[in-house]
Scaffold this motif. Structure first.
Motif, PDB file in Angstrom:
ATOM      1  N   THR A 135       0.783  -1.356  -0.004  1.00 29.43           N
ATOM      2  CA  THR A 135      -0.125   0.046  -0.177  1.00 29.43           C
ATOM      3  C   THR A 135       0.982   1.249  -0.134  1.00 29.43           C
ATOM      4  O   THR A 135       0.332   2.387  -0.503  1.00 29.43           O
ATOM      5  N   SER A 136       2.060   1.073   0.424  1.00 28.47           N
ATOM      6  CA  SER A 136       2.949   2.428   0.445  1.00 28.47           C
ATOM      7  C   SER A 136       3.517   2.449  -1.160  1.00 28.47           C
ATOM      8  O   SER A 136       3.812   3.805  -1.421  1.00 28.47           O
ATOM      9  N   ARG A 137       3.290   1.693  -2.099  1.00 25.05           N
ATOM     10  CA  ARG A 137       3.634   1.680  -3.254  1.00 25.05           C
ATOM     11  C   ARG A 137       2.369   1.838  -4.369  1.00 25.05           C
ATOM     12  O   ARG A 137       2.506   1.506  -5.432  1.00 25.05           O
ATOM     13  N   GLY A 138       1.289   2.441  -3.589  1.00 28.12           N
ATOM     14  CA  GLY A 138       0.143   2.435  -4.617  1.00 28.12           C
ATOM     15  C   GLY A 138      -0.990   1.395  -4.543  1.00 28.12           C
ATOM     16  O   GLY A 138      -1.970   1.598  -5.162  1.00 28.12           O
ATOM     17  N   CYS A 139      -0.913   0.261  -3.818  1.00 28.19           N
ATOM     18  CA  CYS A 139      -2.009  -0.703  -3.723  1.00 28.19           C
ATOM     19  C   CYS A 139      -2.884  -0.247  -2.951  1.00 28.19           C
ATOM     20  O   CYS A 139      -2.507   0.178  -1.727  1.00 28.19           O
ATOM     21  N   LYS A 140      -4.048  -0.323  -3.007  1.00 23.84           N
ATOM     22  CA  LYS A 140      -5.079  -0.002  -2.177  1.00 23.84           C
ATOM     23  C   LYS A 140      -5.291  -0.956  -1.007  1.00 23.84           C
ATOM     24  O   LYS A 140      -4.872  -2.261  -1.261  1.00 23.84           O
ATOM     25  N   ALA A 141      -5.924  -0.357  -0.028  1.00 23.62           N
ATOM     26  CA  ALA A 141      -5.979  -1.520   1.233  1.00 23.62           C
ATOM     27  C   ALA A 141      -6.900  -2.723   0.986  1.00 23.62           C
ATOM     28  O   ALA A 141      -6.781  -3.608   2.139  1.00 23.62           O
ATOM     29  N   ASN A 142      -7.707  -2.685  -0.107  1.00 24.23           N
ATOM     30  CA  ASN A 142      -8.722  -3.789   0.010  1.00 24.23           C
ATOM     31  C   ASN A 142      -8.432  -4.907  -1.267  1.00 24.23           C
ATOM     32  O   ASN A 142      -9.222  -5.255  -1.837  1.00 24.23           O
ATOM     33  N   ILE A 143      -7.059  -5.057  -1.572  1.00 19.10           N
ATOM     34  CA  ILE A 143      -6.797  -6.030  -2.868  1.00 19.10           C
ATOM     35  C   ILE A 143      -6.306  -6.996  -2.644  1.00 19.10           C
ATOM     36  O   ILE A 143      -5.598  -7.389  -1.761  1.00 19.10           O
ATOM     37  N   VAL A 144      -6.659  -7.954  -3.339  1.00 23.22           N
ATOM     38  CA  VAL A 144      -6.456  -9.516  -3.649  1.00 23.22           C
ATOM     39  C   VAL A 144      -5.809  -9.522  -5.052  1.00 23.22           C
ATOM     40  O   VAL A 144      -6.710  -9.546  -5.921  1.00 23.22           O
ATOM     41  N   ASP A 145      -4.711  -9.532  -5.343  1.00 22.66           N
ATOM     42  CA  ASP A 145      -4.131  -9.278  -6.616  1.00 22.66           C
ATOM     43  C   ASP A 145      -3.648 -10.857  -7.047  1.00 22.66           C
ATOM     44  O   ASP A 145      -2.978 -11.414  -6.325  1.00 22.66           O
TER      45      ASP A 145
END
Length: 155
Positions: free
Chosen positions: A118-128
């Motif tokens: 999340t510090s690199r742009g990933c949102k907090a609700n993601i399963v990638d």
């Protein structure tokens, strides 16, 4: 049940026992089939709502470096996921399978191999997820949901 008077008592009892046992086996077999079908559609009450996105876990792919959990790359045919930083929880889920439940009624399991930082742009609700996860959920590349879809997940 009417039993023949010519059969002895022991035979009648054994026949009834066999009949009841057979009935129980048939009922259990039917119940298991029903439970397996229902399990594919089950969304757990305790499941965590998330957005499923797509990631490339292969070396040289668009996903970046090796996984945080193992330091390895993973073929996109393997059901693998990266969890948002909070859910990743400093590797607490590393190399464990999670259950993923799609809104289309399908479900699958995937191994946690990485963090979606999340510090690199990933949102907090993601399963990638890898392509294998998407395909296991019955979503084709032509589907408008491909790449971004509401899901629930659980341990």
């Amino acid at each position: 049940m009417i039993l023949s008077a010519k059969m002895n008592k022991g035979t009648n009892h054994l026949s009834v026992v066999h009949f009841v046992a057979l009935l129980i086996v048939i009922l259990l077999a039917c119940s298991n089939v029903t439970l397996m079908v229902e399990a594919q559609k089950y969304k757990p009450n305790g499941g965590i709502k998330a957005m499923l996105t797509i990631n490339d876990f292969e070396k040289g792919g668009s996903g970046g470096g090796p996984s945080e959990c193992s330091g390895k790359y993973y073929d996109n045919s393997i059901p693998a996921v990266a969890l948002s930083t909070g859910w990743y929880s400093k590797g607490r889920h590393c190399l464990e399978n999670i259950n993923i439940y799609a809104n289309n009624g399908m479900s699958t399991q995937a191994m946690v191999v990485d963090e979606c930082d999340t510090s690199r742009g990933c949102k907090a609700n993601i399963v990638d997820a890898s392509e294998a996860v998407w395909k296991a959920l019955g979503v084709s590349e032509k589907d408008p949901k491909w790449g971004l879809m509401d899901i629930f997940w659980s341990d």
